[in-house]
Motif scaffolding. Structure first.
Motif, mmCIF file in Angstrom:
data_model
loop_
_atom_site.group_PDB
_atom_site.id
_atom_site.type_symbol
_atom_site.label_atom_id
_atom_site.label_comp_id
_atom_site.label_asym_id
_atom_site.label_seq_id
_atom_site.Cartn_x
_atom_site.Cartn_y
_atom_site.Cartn_z
ATOM 1 N N GLU A 75 0.401 -9.130 20.495
ATOM 2 C CA GLU A 75 -0.105 -9.162 21.861
ATOM 3 C C GLU A 75 -1.623 -9.276 21.858
ATOM 4 O OE1 GLU A 75 1.261 -5.750 23.967
ATOM 5 O OE2 GLU A 75 3.377 -6.353 23.910
ATOM 6 N N GLY A 76 -2.159 -9.760 22.983
ATOM 7 C CA GLY A 76 -3.593 -9.823 23.141
ATOM 8 C C GLY A 76 -4.234 -10.886 22.271
ATOM 9 N N PHE A 77 -5.522 -10.696 22.002
ATOM 10 C CA PHE A 77 -6.285 -11.665 21.214
ATOM 11 C C PHE A 77 -6.065 -11.432 19.728
ATOM 12 C CE2 PHE A 77 -10.124 -12.765 18.808
ATOM 13 C CZ PHE A 77 -10.282 -14.095 19.169
ATOM 14 N N VAL A 78 -5.751 -12.508 19.015
ATOM 15 C CA VAL A 78 -5.613 -12.447 17.552
ATOM 16 C C VAL A 78 -6.347 -13.644 16.963
ATOM 17 C CG1 VAL A 78 -4.060 -12.437 15.571
ATOM 18 C CG2 VAL A 78 -3.369 -11.308 17.702
ATOM 19 N N LEU A 79 -7.240 -13.371 16.028
ATOM 20 C CA LEU A 79 -7.932 -14.422 15.287
ATOM 21 C C LEU A 79 -7.289 -14.526 13.905
ATOM 22 C CD1 LEU A 79 -10.312 -16.447 15.243
ATOM 23 C CD2 LEU A 79 -11.716 -14.609 14.273
ATOM 24 N N ALA A 80 -6.834 -15.718 13.555
ATOM 25 C CA ALA A 80 -6.103 -15.903 12.305
ATOM 26 C C ALA A 80 -6.946 -15.552 11.097
ATOM 27 C CB ALA A 80 -5.625 -17.346 12.200
ATOM 28 N N GLU A 93 -13.957 -15.729 25.411
ATOM 29 C CA GLU A 93 -15.000 -14.707 25.317
ATOM 30 C C GLU A 93 -14.974 -14.037 23.945
ATOM 31 O OE1 GLU A 93 -15.225 -13.429 30.050
ATOM 32 O OE2 GLU A 93 -13.969 -12.292 28.649
ATOM 33 N N GLN A 94 -13.783 -13.754 23.439
ATOM 34 C CA GLN A 94 -13.665 -13.129 22.119
ATOM 35 C C GLN A 94 -14.155 -14.065 21.021
ATOM 36 O OE1 GLN A 94 -12.776 -10.004 21.310
ATOM 37 N NE2 GLN A 94 -12.536 -9.452 23.462
ATOM 38 N N LEU A 95 -13.828 -15.339 21.119
ATOM 39 C CA LEU A 95 -14.298 -16.301 20.125
ATOM 40 C C LEU A 95 -15.820 -16.401 20.121
ATOM 41 C CD1 LEU A 95 -11.701 -19.205 20.548
ATOM 42 C CD2 LEU A 95 -12.160 -17.958 18.429
ATOM 43 N N LEU A 96 -16.411 -16.406 21.322
ATOM 44 C CA LEU A 96 -17.864 -16.530 21.417
ATOM 45 C C LEU A 96 -18.593 -15.251 21.014
ATOM 46 C CD1 LEU A 96 -18.203 -18.611 24.710
ATOM 47 C CD2 LEU A 96 -18.276 -19.405 22.343
ATOM 48 N N SER A 97 -17.851 -14.148 20.882
ATOM 49 C CA SER A 97 -18.465 -12.894 20.433
ATOM 50 C C SER A 97 -18.434 -12.758 18.913
ATOM 51 C CB SER A 97 -17.734 -11.701 21.062
ATOM 52 O OG SER A 97 -16.430 -11.542 20.504
ATOM 53 N N GLN A 98 -17.776 -13.696 18.224
ATOM 54 C CA GLN A 98 -17.715 -13.643 16.769
ATOM 55 C C GLN A 98 -19.078 -13.976 16.166
ATOM 56 O OE1 GLN A 98 -14.682 -12.759 15.245
ATOM 57 N NE2 GLN A 98 -14.059 -12.463 17.385
ATOM 58 N N SER A 99 -19.311 -13.510 14.961
ATOM 59 C CA SER A 99 -20.584 -13.809 14.296
ATOM 60 C C SER A 99 -20.726 -15.308 14.038
ATOM 61 C CB SER A 99 -20.686 -13.037 12.976
ATOM 62 O OG SER A 99 -19.590 -13.352 12.126
#
Length: 345
Positions: free
Chosen positions: A82-87, A123-129
């Motif tokens: 569920e929610g945001f998951v980055l592979a 938003e989560q992707l753009l918050s990554q380093s």
């Protein structure tokens, strides 16, 4: 149209009214859409399933990833998370869904994420380093909460949205007028020898004008099958196994072309629903019916079956989206959008 779908016609009218009101509220700004300071390309369709979104996303990845940091964002249909998951290295098809996991395995140089809430996902992707420079939204044409900078609408040659009707009488998720939001339209799964006359006929059917009356670019593409099949550790030319007995297995929306490309009269064909979760009973059935022959499946099914069937028996057939003509113009349109958006950030 079968009898049941005719009976459900009033519900299709109601569904169409609801989606029309929703789109009106987004168009007028009553429901808020969010834009982002990064090029966002949405690939989707008006109908449910089977238009070739996955190979089109992969085409865009191949086009853009040599020049830009690319991320894909999908819903992750039927995933067990569920929610945001980055592979990452611990991901699998159960966590990401089959298509995002396929992206992750094939393109290790990009970011692959899933989130049903596309706004939160971006938003989560753009918050990554390591921020992406381009975000590809998979199956997001109706996700109006995010306002993409560029929309690609897909429609299948054998199932044009101009000939379809609203759910549940037809297969449309929204009215045909929704096509006006697209920057360009691609007719997918065309015969490789589609005539210019037939292309012009389809162009007249689709109208291809946006809500400002400006002509939309229209392209025609086909599915290009690889000339080999692949397993975990080996590769075999199709010509070498064309006449051998084999088991062909597909859990995709429209598997007929896949079967036709590989099948000989003695082959066993097994069809499962799209995005099917293979149970232990399914695996046993496949092994019994295959016996010692090779098993060939689609890329999408392979990522779910890998590890459940013997590696030496299980193979997959890769596919790519290929334009019948004007691929250079398509590439230029996409690269111009991304380049201009990046420079103007």
């Amino acid at each position: 149209m079968n009898l049941l779908r005719k009976i459900l016609f009033p519900f299709a009218m109601l569904y169409g009214l609801i989606t029309a009101i929703r789109n009106f509220l987004f168009d007028k700004g009553i429901l808020k859409s969010y834009s982002f300071d990064v090029p966002v390309i949405a690939v989707g369709n008006l109908s449910v399933g089977g238009t070739g979104k996955t190979p089109q996303i992969e085409y865009l990845i191949r086009l853009l990833s040599p020049k830009y940091k690319v991320a894909t964002l999908s819903r992750g249909y039927k995933r067990q998370s569920e929610g945001f998951v980055l592979a990452d290295a611990s991901s699998n098809a159960a966590i990401l869904g089959d298509e995002p996991f396929q992206f992750y395995q094939k393109f290790p140089n990009i970011q692959v994420a899933v989130d049903a809430n596309r706004k939160n996902g971006i938003e989560q992707l753009l918050s990554q380093s390591q921020k992406p420079e381009v975000v590809l939204l998979d199956d997001a044409f109706q996700h109006r909460k995010v306002k993409a900078g560029f929309y690609i609408l897909l429609t299948s040659y054998g199932d044009l949205y101009s000939d379809d009707f609203m759910l549940p009488t037809g297969n449309l998720r929204e009215s045909r007028s929704g096509a006006k939001r697209a920057n360009l339209i691609i007719v997918t799964k065309c015969p490789v020898d589609l005539s210019i006359e037939e292309q012009n006929r389809i162009k007249r059917l689709l109208l291809c004008r946006n809500d400002k009356g400006i002509n939309q670019e229209l392209y025609f593409s086909c599915i290009a099958y690889d000339d080999s099949i692949y397993s975990e550790n080996s590769k075999i030319k199709i010509t070498e196994i064309q006449d051998e007995n084999k088991l062909l297995l597909a859990g995709i929306a429209k598997p007929e072309p896949f079967f036709s490309y590989l099948k000989n009269p003695d082959d066993v064909c097994l069809t499962f629903p799209d995005h099917h979760h293979f149970s232990e009973n399914d695996i046993r059935e496949i092994i019994i019916k295959a016996q010692d022959s090779i098993i060939i499946t689609t890329e999408k099914d392979y990522v779910r079956l890998k590890g459940s069937l013997p590696d030496e028996q299980l193979f997959y057939l890769p596919i790519q989206s290929s334009f019948l003509s004007d691929s250079e113009n398509f590439d230029k349109t996409i690269l111009n959008y991304v380049g201009t958006s990046t420079r103007n950030r």
